[in-house]
Design a protein around this motif. Structure first.
Motif: not given
Length: 158
Positions: A71-83
């Motif tokens: 799930g690290l790349f899923d986390w990244l997608d969410q992080f980039l959407e928020e930041n």
């Protein structure tokens, strides 16, 4: 006619070529004609823009650490959407840029061995031998941006 007197920003688009740009004060080789180099442009022909940044702000580079396929790349997608101020640097992003540039990948864009190291397989030496990734790593510090470096194994092992 609507562009007369307005600043024009040059844009170069290329596909399947290597492009070298000289922004220095002198041509690298003598030219059969006279022209001014960009660095030698007249002040009235230029519009200098400043990067607006907060007083004393420093750029950040994040090196996330995680286990493969957890799930690290899923986390990244969410992080980039928020930041949105962060830019992803990864093989996955390079594949996305290549697809948007309509580069043909030998086995298509659906095939990848992993998210971390999907393999380039373009038949273009600069992409297949990771030269582009090395160049991005060298250029990134000069861009004054915040980055997320998504290299799971490289972020774990020195």
């Amino acid at each position: 006619e609507s562009l007369v007197g307005k600043v024009l920003f040059p844009s170069i688009t290329y596909k399947n070529v290597t492009l070298q740009v000289n922004l220095g004060p002198e041509p690298r080789v003598p030219l059969p004609f006279k022209c001014r180099m960009i660095k030698d442009a007249a002040a009235e022909d230029l519009q200098i823009t400043q990067i607006s940044e907060a007083e004393g702000a420093k750029q950040e580079v994040l090196f996330p650490v995680g286990l493969p396929d957890q799930g690290l790349f899923d986390w990244l997608d969410q992080f980039l959407e928020e930041n949105p101020r962060y830019t992803e640097l990864s093989d996955r992003k390079l594949l996305e840029w290549s697809q948007q540039s309509q580069l043909v990948r030998q086995h298509g864009y659906g095939e990848k061995s992993s998210n971390d190291k999907p393999g380039m397989n373009f038949g273009i030496p600069a992409l297949d031998d990771l030269s582009v990734q090395k160049t991005l790593a060298l250029v990134a510090p000069a861009l004054k941006r915040d980055f997320v470096v998504m290299e799971m194994k490289a972020n774990l092992v020195p």
